[in-house]
Design a protein around this motif. Structure first.
Motif, PDB file in Angstrom:
ATOM      1  N   LEU A   1     -21.804 -68.824  60.765  1.00  0.00           N
ATOM      2  CA  LEU A   1     -22.740 -69.943  60.751  1.00  0.00           C
ATOM      3  C   LEU A   1     -23.817 -69.767  61.817  1.00  0.00           C
ATOM      4  O   LEU A   1     -23.540 -69.320  62.924  1.00  0.00           O
ATOM      5  CB  LEU A   1     -21.996 -71.261  61.013  1.00  0.00           C
ATOM      6  CG  LEU A   1     -20.794 -71.566  60.116  1.00  0.00           C
ATOM      7  CD1 LEU A   1     -20.003 -72.745  60.670  1.00  0.00           C
ATOM      8  CD2 LEU A   1     -21.257 -71.868  58.701  1.00  0.00           C
ATOM      9  N   ASP A   2     -25.051 -70.129  61.450  1.00  0.00           N
ATOM     10  CA  ASP A   2     -26.106 -70.303  62.444  1.00  0.00           C
ATOM     11  C   ASP A   2     -26.546 -71.768  62.384  1.00  0.00           C
ATOM     12  O   ASP A   2     -25.971 -72.549  61.607  1.00  0.00           O
ATOM     13  CB  ASP A   2     -27.259 -69.324  62.195  1.00  0.00           C
ATOM     14  CG  ASP A   2     -28.038 -69.594  60.915  1.00  0.00           C
ATOM     15  OD1 ASP A   2     -27.789 -70.637  60.253  1.00  0.00           O
ATOM     16  OD2 ASP A   2     -28.904 -68.779  60.559  1.00  0.00           O
ATOM     17  N   PRO A   3     -27.512 -72.196  63.185  1.00  0.00           N
ATOM     18  CA  PRO A   3     -27.876 -73.621  63.182  1.00  0.00           C
ATOM     19  C   PRO A   3     -28.282 -74.189  61.834  1.00  0.00           C
ATOM     20  O   PRO A   3     -28.173 -75.397  61.603  1.00  0.00           O
ATOM     21  CB  PRO A   3     -29.047 -73.675  64.175  1.00  0.00           C
ATOM     22  CG  PRO A   3     -28.781 -72.547  65.123  1.00  0.00           C
ATOM     23  CD  PRO A   3     -28.179 -71.466  64.279  1.00  0.00           C
ATOM     24  N   SER A   4     -28.718 -73.317  60.921  1.00  0.00           N
ATOM     25  CA  SER A   4     -29.146 -73.813  59.607  1.00  0.00           C
ATOM     26  C   SER A   4     -28.031 -73.825  58.573  1.00  0.00           C
ATOM     27  O   SER A   4     -28.197 -74.377  57.484  1.00  0.00           O
ATOM     28  CB  SER A   4     -30.310 -72.966  59.085  1.00  0.00           C
ATOM     29  OG  SER A   4     -29.892 -71.623  58.883  1.00  0.00           O
TER      30      SER A   4
ATOM     31  N   GLU B   1     -17.853 -68.256  69.305  1.00  0.00           N
ATOM     32  CA  GLU B   1     -19.263 -67.892  69.418  1.00  0.00           C
ATOM     33  C   GLU B   1     -19.374 -66.370  69.507  1.00  0.00           C
ATOM     34  O   GLU B   1     -18.606 -65.724  70.224  1.00  0.00           O
ATOM     35  CB  GLU B   1     -19.873 -68.523  70.669  1.00  0.00           C
ATOM     36  CG  GLU B   1     -19.852 -70.053  70.659  1.00  0.00           C
ATOM     37  CD  GLU B   1     -20.356 -70.635  71.966  1.00  0.00           C
ATOM     38  OE1 GLU B   1     -20.514 -69.868  72.944  1.00  0.00           O
ATOM     39  OE2 GLU B   1     -20.611 -71.851  72.003  1.00  0.00           O
TER      40      GLU B   1
ATOM     41  N   ASN C   1     -27.165 -64.732  67.107  1.00  0.00           N
ATOM     42  CA  ASN C   1     -26.114 -65.549  67.714  1.00  0.00           C
ATOM     43  C   ASN C   1     -25.529 -66.466  66.650  1.00  0.00           C
ATOM     44  O   ASN C   1     -26.272 -67.200  65.972  1.00  0.00           O
ATOM     45  CB  ASN C   1     -26.675 -66.375  68.867  1.00  0.00           C
ATOM     46  CG  ASN C   1     -27.247 -65.511  69.968  1.00  0.00           C
ATOM     47  OD1 ASN C   1     -26.680 -64.477  70.323  1.00  0.00           O
ATOM     48  ND2 ASN C   1     -28.388 -65.911  70.514  1.00  0.00           N
ATOM     49  N   TYR C   2     -24.193 -66.464  66.535  1.00  0.00           N
ATOM     50  CA  TYR C   2     -23.541 -67.211  65.459  1.00  0.00           C
ATOM     51  C   TYR C   2     -22.256 -67.878  65.959  1.00  0.00           C
ATOM     52  O   TYR C   2     -21.747 -67.578  67.040  1.00  0.00           O
ATOM     53  CB  TYR C   2     -23.181 -66.271  64.297  1.00  0.00           C
ATOM     54  CG  TYR C   2     -24.356 -65.524  63.718  1.00  0.00           C
ATOM     55  CD1 TYR C   2     -25.186 -66.126  62.776  1.00  0.00           C
ATOM     56  CD2 TYR C   2     -24.631 -64.213  64.113  1.00  0.00           C
ATOM     57  CE1 TYR C   2     -26.258 -65.439  62.240  1.00  0.00           C
ATOM     58  CE2 TYR C   2     -25.704 -63.514  63.583  1.00  0.00           C
ATOM     59  CZ  TYR C   2     -26.521 -64.137  62.648  1.00  0.00           C
ATOM     60  OH  TYR C   2     -27.593 -63.458  62.121  1.00  0.00           O
ATOM     61  N   THR C   3     -21.744 -68.757  65.099  1.00  0.00           N
ATOM     62  CA  THR C   3     -20.398 -69.300  65.250  1.00  0.00           C
ATOM     63  C   THR C   3     -19.586 -68.836  64.052  1.00  0.00           C
ATOM     64  O   THR C   3     -20.008 -69.026  62.903  1.00  0.00           O
ATOM     65  CB  THR C   3     -20.410 -70.836  65.308  1.00  0.00           C
ATOM     66  OG1 THR C   3     -21.147 -71.258  66.461  1.00  0.00           O
ATOM     67  CG2 THR C   3     -18.986 -71.377  65.407  1.00  0.00           C
TER      68      THR C   3
END
Length: 204
Positions: free
Chosen positions: A76-79, A48, A98-100
């Motif tokens: 990656l983000d939630p979308s 994260e 905020n990302y992964t």
């Protein structure tokens, strides 16, 4: 009638104490999950991040920061996936947020090293067939908690750490160590026993 001044001090003092507690309480560390691949030659990581930049690095021979070459990199983000730019060796940038981040990196000689700019809550998952619990041939960074994971895996977890080091081994290597130790013990007994017997005779 206006309340006495001393009656208003209680709520103000409580609010001040709450603010101090919130300021002094440590922030929850972001999470990083590292999974060693079945053949032990690489790991896949999911971390994260917050901000607009991330640096991939690993310590060099003298502790210096060496850019880490990664593969299968995604932000990656939630979308879903987010576009990023490579701005230098091991450096990527992306829109503030905020990302992964997921990626794959090499493991050399069963020795995994993962470094981060800030402390993370890190979990390292070793596939079935690898272990770290024999201190003669395995090791983990201080503070790591070793536990059994699902499907025969072994997990090592830290609450807050910025540098993780894990040396793992196969059952065959542990058997080899036991065999080698047994042979040396037998040799030592053969060499020492005559000396002990001669000393006993001299004492008589």
């Amino acid at each position: 009638m206006r309340a006495p001044h001393r009656d208003r001090r209680g709520p103000a003092l409580a609010a001040l104490c709450l603010a101090l507690i919130l300021i002094s309480a440590p922030a929850t560390a972001q999470e990083a999950v590292v999974r060693v691949l079945p053949d032990g030659t690489a790991f896949e990581a999911s971390i994260e991040v917050s901000g607009s930049e991330h640096v991939f690095w690993t310590p060099g021979m003298l502790g210096e920061r060496v850019p880490l070459q990664v593969e299968d990199l995604e932000v990656l983000d939630p979308s879903g996936p987010v576009d990023y730019q490579e701005t230098g060796r091991g450096v990527i940038t992306f829109p503030e947020g905020n990302y992964t981040i997921t990626y794959r990196a090499p493991v050399r000689d069963n020795h995994l090293v993962a470094a981060f700019d800030t402390p993370y809550a890190v979990t390292v998952a070793l596939p079935e067939g690898f272990d770290v619990r024999n201190p003669l041939i395995g090791m983990v960074s201080p503070g790591g908690t070793i536990s059994a994971g699902p499907n025969g895996t072994t997990e090592v977890a830290w609450d807050r750490i910025s540098f993780v080091e894990v040396r793992f081994y196969t059952p065959e290597r542990e058997i080899l160590l036991t065999t080698f130790g047994t042979i040396w013990l037998a040799v030592a007994l053969v060499l020492i026993l005559p000396y002990l017997v001669s000393r006993k005779r001299d004492g008589e």
